[in-house]
Design an enzyme around this catalytic site. Structure first.
Site, PDB file in Angstrom:
ATOM      1  N   SER A 206      -4.609  -4.530  -3.155  1.00  0.00           N
ATOM      2  CA  SER A 206      -4.542  -3.427  -2.198  1.00  0.00           C
ATOM      3  C   SER A 206      -5.396  -2.280  -2.738  1.00  0.00           C
ATOM      4  O   SER A 206      -5.972  -2.372  -3.825  1.00  0.00           O
ATOM      5  CB  SER A 206      -3.095  -2.975  -2.011  1.00  0.00           C
ATOM      6  OG  SER A 206      -2.676  -2.246  -3.148  1.00  0.00           O
ATOM      7  N   LYS A 207      -5.414  -1.199  -1.968  1.00  0.00           N
ATOM      8  CA  LYS A 207      -6.224  -0.028  -2.348  1.00  0.00           C
ATOM      9  C   LYS A 207      -5.912   0.466  -3.757  1.00  0.00           C
ATOM     10  O   LYS A 207      -6.798   0.921  -4.474  1.00  0.00           O
ATOM     11  CB  LYS A 207      -5.933   1.114  -1.361  1.00  0.00           C
ATOM     12  CG  LYS A 207      -6.705   0.998  -0.075  1.00  0.00           C
ATOM     13  CD  LYS A 207      -6.908   2.382   0.543  1.00  0.00           C
ATOM     14  CE  LYS A 207      -7.536   2.253   1.919  1.00  0.00           C
ATOM     15  NZ  LYS A 207      -6.520   2.196   2.974  1.00  0.00           N
ATOM     16  N   ARG A 208      -4.643   0.362  -4.138  1.00  0.00           N
ATOM     17  CA  ARG A 208      -4.224   0.880  -5.448  1.00  0.00           C
ATOM     18  C   ARG A 208      -4.896   0.166  -6.615  1.00  0.00           C
ATOM     19  O   ARG A 208      -4.872   0.639  -7.738  1.00  0.00           O
ATOM     20  CB  ARG A 208      -2.700   0.780  -5.587  1.00  0.00           C
ATOM     21  CG  ARG A 208      -1.979   1.989  -5.033  1.00  0.00           C
ATOM     22  CD  ARG A 208      -0.514   1.681  -4.851  1.00  0.00           C
ATOM     23  NE  ARG A 208      -0.388   0.567  -3.889  1.00  0.00           N
ATOM     24  CZ  ARG A 208       0.544  -0.372  -3.948  1.00  0.00           C
ATOM     25  NH1 ARG A 208       1.408  -0.376  -4.921  1.00  0.00           N
ATOM     26  NH2 ARG A 208       0.602  -1.334  -3.026  1.00  0.00           N
TER      27      ARG A 208
END
Ligand code: GLU
Length: 307
Positions: A241-243
């Site tokens: 994910s973006k994280r």
């Protein structure tokens, strides 16, 4: 052979998409087949403006091309309505006015394939819905009348599979109460319309496959071959994910990573080659289904060749 790339423009493409897309693309190109592109922007509230355009730029940057016009699901509601009508004519659907709470209350099994309880058979009406009644129920959810018993199929990568839609999921939604068509209906309707013979995609969609096979059967359409590519996970074992930092293709190309470096690395994760930079065409030339492609891989930011 026809494969497809079917991104949802609800966010940016990441390494997991690129891994499955490279497999889908190379399999078709090696066989002299077609690759079609479909933008799965069906769930309009979740569509991020500009994401579809960025995804097409990502594909062009990677060197993955496609044949024919790009299909956009948001423009195909009339076609999905027609397919739903056909299912209703065959006695495969019913109208459901129950809320999520009703379903949870009536559920007897705690968790199904999607982490939600399967739709309880007790909430089914006595008979499927007549096609002519569809128009009279614009505010109902329309559900598929699932067949009992197991569905078996041979996944190109994951091997023999047995899924029980009735026990794991129950009668699933084809048209939501807000009028939007559901992924399961649209994906089957479109894969059939685009003549897709081989559905190559991420392993997160493996649990949806038996539902889709039941729909093909109800529509009397040939069932494609399925191949589910292992996911790319972060170090905590979750889907990227973006994280997880610079794992989106947009971020990689903005950082100046050479696409051939990425392609060579992705090919190695599919069991093809040693990770040396290469063009997608070279991957296609040597393409074969390897056991490695079935397995998830863990993305380690310091261990990739572009780190
Ligand atoms: N649009 C879906 C996704 O991006 C893929 C659907 C499919 O391949 O069947 O997750």
């Amino acid at each position: 052979m026809t494969t497809r790339l079917a991104p949802s423009p609800s966010g940016d493409l990441h390494l997991g998409h690129a891994r499955a897309f490279l497999a889908a693309w190379a399999a078709a190109r090696q066989a002299g087949g077609r690759v079609v592109l479909r933008i799965e922007d069906l769930d309009t509230p979740r569509v991020v403006p500009g994401a579809a355009e960025r995804q097409m730029e990502d594909l062009a940057w990677l060197g993955l091309d496609w044949d024919g016009p790009v299909l956009r699901q948001s423009a195909r509601a009339d076609y999905y309505a027609e397919v739903l009508h056909r299912l209703a004519q065959g006695g495969h659907v019913f109208a459901c006015y129950h809320s999520r709470q009703d379903v949870a209350r009536a559920a007897t099994a705690p968790h199904g394939a999607d982490g939600v309880p399967p739709y309880p058979a007790a909430l089914r009406p006595p008979h499927p819905f007549e096609a002519k009644a569809l128009a009279a129920h614009p505010e109902a959810a329309i559900r598929f009348w699932v067949k009992p018993g197991t569905v078996t199929f041979a996944d190109l990568l994951q091997g023999p599979q047995t899924q029980d839609v009735a026990a794991d999921v129950g009668d699933f939604v084809l048209r939501r109460r807000d009028g939007l068509f559901a992924y399961q209906l649209a994906v089957v309707a479109d894969d059939a319309a685009q003549g897709v013979t081989h559905v190559v995609r991420g392993a997160d969609l493996l649990p949806s496959t038996a539902r889709q096979i039941q729909l093909y059967t109800a529509l009397d359409r040939p069932v494609p071959v399925f191949g589910h590519v292992g996911l790319v996970l972060n170090q905590a074992g979750q889907k990227l994910s973006k994280r997880d930092g610079a794992v989106s293709l947009v971020a990689l190309r903005q950082a100046g990573v050479q696409p051939q470096v990425l392609i060579g690395w992705l090919a190695a994760t599919l069991g093809l080659g040693t990770g040396q930079p290469c063009a997608p065409g070279q991957v296609a030339a040597h393409f074969g289904w390897q056991a490695a492609a079935a397995l998830p891989i863990v993305y380690e930011p310091t261990a990739v060749p572009w780190a």
